[in-house]
Design a protein around this motif. Sequence first.
Motif, PDB file in Angstrom:
ATOM      1  N   SER A  77       1.529  -0.760  -0.324  1.00 43.37           N
ATOM      2  CA  SER A  77      -0.113   0.059  -0.187  1.00 43.37           C
ATOM      3  C   SER A  77       0.437   1.234  -0.411  1.00 43.37           C
ATOM      4  CB  SER A  77      -1.183  -0.155   1.221  1.00 43.37           C
ATOM      5  OG  SER A  77      -0.174  -0.152   2.226  1.00 43.37           O
ATOM      6  N   SER A  78       2.157   1.035   0.582  1.00 46.53           N
ATOM      7  CA  SER A  78       2.719   2.723   0.494  1.00 46.53           C
ATOM      8  C   SER A  78       3.343   2.566  -0.330  1.00 46.53           C
ATOM      9  CB  SER A  78       4.041   2.062   1.405  1.00 46.53           C
ATOM     10  OG  SER A  78       5.271   3.364   2.335  1.00 46.53           O
ATOM     11  N   VAL A  79       3.932   1.485  -1.622  1.00 49.24           N
ATOM     12  CA  VAL A  79       4.652   1.904  -2.503  1.00 49.24           C
ATOM     13  C   VAL A  79       3.593   2.014  -3.634  1.00 49.24           C
ATOM     14  CG1 VAL A  79       5.022   0.184  -4.924  1.00 49.24           C
ATOM     15  CG2 VAL A  79       6.292  -0.177  -2.393  1.00 49.24           C
ATOM     16  N   ARG A  80       2.083   1.565  -3.890  1.00 49.67           N
ATOM     17  CA  ARG A  80       1.249   2.481  -3.953  1.00 49.67           C
ATOM     18  C   ARG A  80       0.590   3.927  -4.141  1.00 49.67           C
ATOM     19  NH1 ARG A  80      -1.631  -2.330  -3.112  1.00 49.67           N
ATOM     20  NH2 ARG A  80      -2.660  -1.701  -1.101  1.00 49.67           N
ATOM     21  N   GLN A  81       0.331   4.043  -2.549  1.00 46.97           N
ATOM     22  CA  GLN A  81       0.911   5.538  -2.537  1.00 46.97           C
ATOM     23  C   GLN A  81       1.829   6.492  -3.531  1.00 46.97           C
ATOM     24  OE1 GLN A  81       2.047   7.858   1.413  1.00 46.97           O
ATOM     25  NE2 GLN A  81      -0.310   7.314   1.701  1.00 46.97           N
ATOM     26  N   ALA A  82       3.240   6.154  -3.495  1.00 39.79           N
ATOM     27  CA  ALA A  82       4.299   6.690  -3.649  1.00 39.79           C
ATOM     28  C   ALA A  82       3.965   6.980  -5.371  1.00 39.79           C
ATOM     29  CB  ALA A  82       5.296   6.148  -3.377  1.00 39.79           C
ATOM     30  N   LEU A  83       3.973   6.089  -5.854  1.00 38.46           N
ATOM     31  CA  LEU A  83       3.504   5.980  -7.458  1.00 38.46           C
ATOM     32  C   LEU A  83       1.991   7.001  -7.993  1.00 38.46           C
ATOM     33  CD1 LEU A  83       4.217   2.257  -7.955  1.00 38.46           C
ATOM     34  CD2 LEU A  83       5.565   4.376  -8.455  1.00 38.46           C
ATOM     35  N   SER A  84       1.409   6.876  -6.838  1.00 41.04           N
ATOM     36  CA  SER A  84      -0.109   7.805  -7.239  1.00 41.04           C
ATOM     37  C   SER A  84       0.337   9.448  -7.286  1.00 41.04           C
ATOM     38  CB  SER A  84      -0.858   7.800  -6.118  1.00 41.04           C
ATOM     39  OG  SER A  84      -0.385   8.004  -4.856  1.00 41.04           O
ATOM     40  N   ILE A  85       1.808   9.733  -6.631  1.00 41.11           N
ATOM     41  CA  ILE A  85       2.203  10.500  -6.735  1.00 41.11           C
ATOM     42  C   ILE A  85       2.517  11.572  -7.672  1.00 41.11           C
ATOM     43  CG2 ILE A  85       3.404  12.766  -5.393  1.00 41.11           C
ATOM     44  CD1 ILE A  85       2.990  10.876  -2.991  1.00 41.11           C
ATOM     45  N   ARG A  86       2.389  12.215  -8.401  1.00 39.12           N
ATOM     46  CA  ARG A  86       2.168  12.701  -9.610  1.00 39.12           C
ATOM     47  C   ARG A  86       2.960  13.967 -10.028  1.00 39.12           C
ATOM     48  NH1 ARG A  86       1.210   8.014 -13.941  1.00 39.12           N
ATOM     49  NH2 ARG A  86       1.391   6.195 -13.001  1.00 39.12           N
ATOM     50  N   GLU A  87       3.690  13.760 -11.039  1.00 39.23           N
ATOM     51  CA  GLU A  87       3.838  16.123 -11.351  1.00 39.23           C
ATOM     52  C   GLU A  87       2.415  16.189 -12.336  1.00 39.23           C
ATOM     53  OE1 GLU A  87       7.035  18.538 -11.807  1.00 39.23           O
ATOM     54  OE2 GLU A  87       7.247  16.655 -10.607  1.00 39.23           O
ATOM     55  N   ASP A  88       1.892  17.397 -11.630  1.00 39.70           N
ATOM     56  CA  ASP A  88       0.594  18.094 -12.180  1.00 39.70           C
ATOM     57  C   ASP A  88       1.823  19.095 -13.920  1.00 39.70           C
ATOM     58  OD1 ASP A  88      -1.120  19.749 -13.248  1.00 39.70           O
ATOM     59  OD2 ASP A  88      -1.999  20.170 -11.300  1.00 39.70           O
ATOM     60  N   LEU A  89       1.579  18.661 -14.760  1.00 43.96           N
ATOM     61  CA  LEU A  89       2.360  19.143 -15.847  1.00 43.96           C
ATOM     62  C   LEU A  89       1.930  20.190 -16.574  1.00 43.96           C
ATOM     63  CD1 LEU A  89       2.646  15.747 -18.039  1.00 43.96           C
ATOM     64  CD2 LEU A  89       4.148  16.764 -16.470  1.00 43.96           C
ATOM     65  N   ALA A  90       0.433  20.933 -15.766  1.00 42.49           N
ATOM     66  CA  ALA A  90      -0.460  21.825 -16.312  1.00 42.49           C
ATOM     67  C   ALA A  90       0.375  23.667 -15.616  1.00 42.49           C
ATOM     68  CB  ALA A  90      -1.829  21.281 -16.797  1.00 42.49           C
ATOM     69  N   VAL A  91       0.865  23.142 -14.357  1.00 44.78           N
ATOM     70  CA  VAL A  91       0.952  24.297 -14.015  1.00 44.78           C
ATOM     71  C   VAL A  91       3.014  25.074 -13.921  1.00 44.78           C
ATOM     72  CG1 VAL A  91      -1.211  23.994 -12.250  1.00 44.78           C
ATOM     73  CG2 VAL A  91       1.164  23.277 -11.661  1.00 44.78           C
ATOM     74  N   GLY A  92       2.970  26.065 -13.551  1.00 45.58           N
ATOM     75  CA  GLY A  92       3.901  26.521 -13.098  1.00 45.58           C
ATOM     76  C   GLY A  92       5.231  26.153 -11.620  1.00 45.58           C
ATOM     77  N   ALA A  93       5.904  26.278 -11.468  1.00 50.58           N
ATOM     78  CA  ALA A  93       6.281  26.668 -10.432  1.00 50.58           C
ATOM     79  C   ALA A  93       6.826  27.660  -9.587  1.00 50.58           C
ATOM     80  CB  ALA A  93       7.150  24.900 -10.055  1.00 50.58           C
ATOM     81  N   ALA A  94       8.288  28.145 -10.120  1.00 45.37           N
ATOM     82  CA  ALA A  94       8.986  28.973  -9.879  1.00 45.37           C
ATOM     83  C   ALA A  94       8.747  30.186 -10.743  1.00 45.37           C
ATOM     84  CB  ALA A  94      10.373  28.446  -9.438  1.00 45.37           C
ATOM     85  N   ARG A  95       8.025  29.158 -11.967  1.00 46.46           N
ATOM     86  CA  ARG A  95       8.156  30.062 -13.789  1.00 46.46           C
ATOM     87  C   ARG A  95       6.849  29.888 -13.966  1.00 46.46           C
ATOM     88  NH1 ARG A  95      13.811  29.205 -17.162  1.00 46.46           N
ATOM     89  NH2 ARG A  95      14.995  29.792 -15.362  1.00 46.46           N
ATOM     90  N   PRO A  96       6.021  30.550 -15.116  1.00 41.71           N
ATOM     91  CA  PRO A  96       5.216  30.633 -15.236  1.00 41.71           C
ATOM     92  C   PRO A  96       5.213  29.780 -16.421  1.00 41.71           C
ATOM     93  CG  PRO A  96       5.841  33.302 -15.514  1.00 41.71           C
ATOM     94  CD  PRO A  96       7.587  32.273 -15.068  1.00 41.71           C
ATOM     95  N   ASN A  97       6.324  28.922 -16.591  1.00 40.07           N
ATOM     96  CA  ASN A  97       5.872  27.403 -17.676  1.00 40.07           C
ATOM     97  C   ASN A  97       5.338  26.483 -17.359  1.00 40.07           C
ATOM     98  OD1 ASN A  97       8.887  28.209 -17.631  1.00 40.07           O
ATOM     99  ND2 ASN A  97       9.261  26.215 -18.519  1.00 40.07           N
ATOM    100  N   PRO A  98       4.549  25.943 -18.230  1.00 43.92           N
ATOM    101  CA  PRO A  98       4.169  24.387 -17.160  1.00 43.92           C
ATOM    102  C   PRO A  98       5.345  23.255 -16.523  1.00 43.92           C
ATOM    103  CG  PRO A  98       2.681  24.779 -18.525  1.00 43.92           C
ATOM    104  CD  PRO A  98       3.854  25.940 -19.205  1.00 43.92           C
ATOM    105  N   GLN A  99       4.987  22.722 -15.889  1.00 43.08           N
ATOM    106  CA  GLN A  99       6.550  21.688 -15.367  1.00 43.08           C
ATOM    107  C   GLN A  99       6.166  21.034 -16.688  1.00 43.08           C
ATOM    108  OE1 GLN A  99       5.960  21.308 -10.556  1.00 43.08           O
ATOM    109  NE2 GLN A  99       4.520  21.117 -11.644  1.00 43.08           N
TER     110      GLN A  99
END
Length: 546
Positions: free
Chosen positions: A320-342
């Motif tokens: 279950s811990s591995v499943r949780q870890a694999l469920s954490i995915r990058e949000d490609l549609a947003v930016g982090a420190a820059r305006p361009n998407p991740q």
Amino acid sequence: MRYVVVVVVLFMISLVVLGSSDALAPTVSYEWVVSYSQRSILGANKQIIVINDMFPGPILSATAGDIVNVNIFNHLTEPFLMTWNGLQMRKNSWQDGVLGTNCPILPGTNWTYRFQIKDQIGSYFYFPSLLLQKAAGGYGSIRVYSPELVPVPFPRPDGEFDILIGDWFYTDHRDMRAALDNGLSLANPDGIIINGRGPEEAFFAFQPGKTYRLRISNVGLKSSLNFRIQDHDMLLVETEGSYVQKHTYSNLDIHVGQSYSVLVTAKTDPIGIYRSYYIFASTRFTNFYMSGLALIRYPNSPIDPVGPVPSAPGSWDYASSVRQALSIREDLAVGAARPNPQGSYHYGRVIVNRTLIFQNDVMLSSNKLRYTINGVSFVFPETPLKLVDHFQLNNTIIPNMFPVYPSNKLASLGTSVVDIRYKDFVHIVFENPIYDMQSWHIDGYNFFVVGMGFGAWSESKGAGYNLVDAVSRSTIQVYPYSWVAILIAMDNQGMWNVRSQKAEQWYLGQELYLRVKGEGQEDPRNIPVRDESPIPDNFLRCGRVT
């Protein structure tokens, strides 16, 4: 209009003269006094390390692009270094705060760290990197905010709380260090603390209907912890500088050295009757069970919570811990420190230049316990490797000494340095062939966690890699008898520490250094300033550099 053009031209000329826009960046300055203090924690008195008489220490808060100055006064009786867990120190490993890059700040002296936070946002923490001092405290939270022009992909929270969870030991850190030096392993911890406090001593004030951002870090020495809140769900939004796809979790496994941000919405009641709630952090994957306990309090709520406490996941439920870890995915549609998407950087299409396998294990040296990577247990030279490299001192860094793949060579002591070409794209596999949780960190970088699985790694595993939206982070867990694969763009020149985040393993040799340089830059005088920061004027001297 001509006036505007002239102003822009003059502005661009000024940037050229200054060398970069760094000179125009805002500056955030801190002055920290590191000292001892006698405190009662978990009901036992212990001499701990405080910063400005605070435990945990003050929050280091900055915005992406800021230049940060931290002037540290060492009032301990031991040398001291501070490292910034997850901050990338872009092209400036001089400020990394580990013994391979910095001489220690000696007792009774001070030194100023100076670095710029570039292209980075998120939740992190700092801690002492020398002499097992982390077992005595000296740590605190780091918040890096987005620039004003970069939108945050969730509504502004009504408040923020930093929550530092970790295992705690009654034993003095010097005695713990002596035990490790004598070949003994660390005993089980004596408890779990939250923000430096014992059960029900830490609390967080919620207002009905408000939404709060909780920045949670596992600052402990050895224990993976499961974090959960009674009758409250957590919306995961960020981990170590990456905005992630928003999923709701009832609990989160947070391994040693990892950080997460979650949003929690406070309850509402039409007649205004509220109660208090438990916050739990309990051990995972250990032969002992311990839990730390804090409280959420609403206005006029009773001090003691009521009702069932949130149940812990199964202690040995790796699946279950591995499943949780694999469920954490990058949000490609947003930016982090820059305006361009991740997702504008398509890491899955980049050609891999090199594969490295790092396998952790144990060895005995003079009948004393040591930990290894590829059969080498790290020992520090008398002079930090960064100074050795800069001043081109001989007979310290031995080319090709480190076996980049596990081999049949006998385990040995050594100073492991792996040379990496600047801007190479590298595939690293962490293999864990023993029955113990592992946690790995790479200073100076985030990496894409593209695969993990049980058993031995083989090239065929690459067919199942996530080459689209793998999370980017700086610390990753490896389960017993398992492997994790990462992809990393080596775009940050310098000497960078790769280490086990588990204090015993790190202290007893489970680390190495990546030396990242461009071709023709063997001599530091040939490295352009744009590729790596020059040696600071205030650099500390020790060993063969006096």
